[in-house]
Motif scaffolding. Sequence first.
Motif, mmCIF file in Angstrom:
data_model
loop_
_atom_site.group_PDB
_atom_site.id
_atom_site.type_symbol
_atom_site.label_atom_id
_atom_site.label_comp_id
_atom_site.label_asym_id
_atom_site.label_seq_id
_atom_site.Cartn_x
_atom_site.Cartn_y
_atom_site.Cartn_z
ATOM 1 N N GLU A 212 180.146 -5.538 40.986
ATOM 2 C CA GLU A 212 178.885 -5.954 40.363
ATOM 3 C C GLU A 212 177.727 -5.038 40.768
ATOM 4 O O GLU A 212 176.764 -5.465 41.410
ATOM 5 C CB GLU A 212 178.582 -7.425 40.667
ATOM 6 N N TYR A 213 177.850 -3.790 40.361
ATOM 7 C CA TYR A 213 176.801 -2.807 40.634
ATOM 8 C C TYR A 213 175.598 -3.065 39.731
ATOM 9 O O TYR A 213 175.735 -3.223 38.519
ATOM 10 C CB TYR A 213 177.334 -1.395 40.425
ATOM 11 N N ARG A 214 174.422 -3.106 40.344
ATOM 12 C CA ARG A 214 173.184 -3.336 39.602
ATOM 13 C C ARG A 214 172.096 -2.381 40.089
ATOM 14 O O ARG A 214 172.086 -1.978 41.249
ATOM 15 C CB ARG A 214 172.709 -4.781 39.763
ATOM 16 N N GLN A 215 171.194 -2.040 39.171
ATOM 17 C CA GLN A 215 170.085 -1.154 39.499
ATOM 18 C C GLN A 215 169.061 -1.912 40.343
ATOM 19 O O GLN A 215 168.502 -2.921 39.908
ATOM 20 C CB GLN A 215 169.418 -0.636 38.223
ATOM 21 N N THR A 216 168.831 -1.443 41.558
ATOM 22 C CA THR A 216 167.841 -2.067 42.429
ATOM 23 C C THR A 216 167.362 -1.050 43.447
ATOM 24 O O THR A 216 168.155 -0.280 43.993
ATOM 25 C CB THR A 216 168.404 -3.319 43.137
ATOM 26 N N LEU A 220 172.094 2.329 41.653
ATOM 27 C CA LEU A 220 173.092 1.320 41.319
ATOM 28 C C LEU A 220 173.792 0.916 42.616
ATOM 29 O O LEU A 220 174.468 1.744 43.232
ATOM 30 C CB LEU A 220 174.120 1.874 40.329
ATOM 31 N N ARG A 221 173.636 -0.331 43.005
ATOM 32 C CA ARG A 221 174.159 -0.784 44.284
ATOM 33 C C ARG A 221 175.144 -1.940 44.083
ATOM 34 O O ARG A 221 174.966 -2.769 43.175
ATOM 35 C CB ARG A 221 173.017 -1.247 45.194
ATOM 36 N N PRO A 222 176.176 -2.035 44.947
ATOM 37 C CA PRO A 222 177.079 -3.186 44.856
ATOM 38 C C PRO A 222 176.349 -4.459 45.282
ATOM 39 O O PRO A 222 175.723 -4.492 46.343
ATOM 40 C CB PRO A 222 178.202 -2.833 45.830
#
Length: 265
Positions: A212-216, A220-222
């Motif tokens: 569930e990598y998301r831009q934060t 893009l972080r797990p």
Amino acid sequence: MTIEFDRRALIAGFGSFALGATLIPGAARAASAGEILAATDRLRNPQQSFRSQITITEYIGGRKNDEMAITVYSKPRPSDGQFRSIVHIDAPRKDAGKLMLRDGKDLYFYDPDAANTIRISPQQRLLGQASNGDVMTTNFSRDYRADLAGTETVEDARKAQRNCYKLKLKASNKAAVYGSIDYWVDAKSMHPVKGRFHSSSGRLMKIAFYDEYRQTMGALRPTKASIIDGLDTSKVTVMRFAKFTAVDLPDAWFQKSYLPRFRKS
């Protein structure tokens, strides 16, 4: 409560190296093992002072057994870039307000009700398969020596085939939580995919899948890690990471003597 992910898929995934992994033909070694590991560190953690929230949920036999919510405050040391961390337990209510502090190899637990600070082990379990050390922000490249063992195709948490570098990590100092780690990193994105974590004696303690990598905070972080017990695959702990926020953290916070005065912000 029914588990929210396919546990059979995870179990199949962590067996893929032994049963079905294949070498990637002609794969180029574009970076050294140390460079690959440092790249994954930059994706797992913002390399600055920040605050985040983690929800830890333990499942046994596919059903929810327990849950904990924490807030983590992390700041890299100027001397070596490794993080100092404070963990504030938000829930359950019986543990709310308790604190953990890590600075190098030193890890402390503070209970405000008892007004007592004690030294604890990073290997000690906090909840389910998640240890005290697992919830502390850590740059693996600072605590482990990395060797590139080759390239392999492995299954990730969703049973998708991923072309990965396989790194063999060995503890390089006493602050390392584990004796060694087998670590699979996507060869294209440098996203960590899977890890097998061993004790100093070589015993397999747990297997983790990153998902569930998301831009934060600029990358893009797990935001999810699923941790399976090394002996009993019916025991799965899911860590969800959220609300990454850049904050200015005073150096005074990261001292044992400051814990009684710490207030969540």
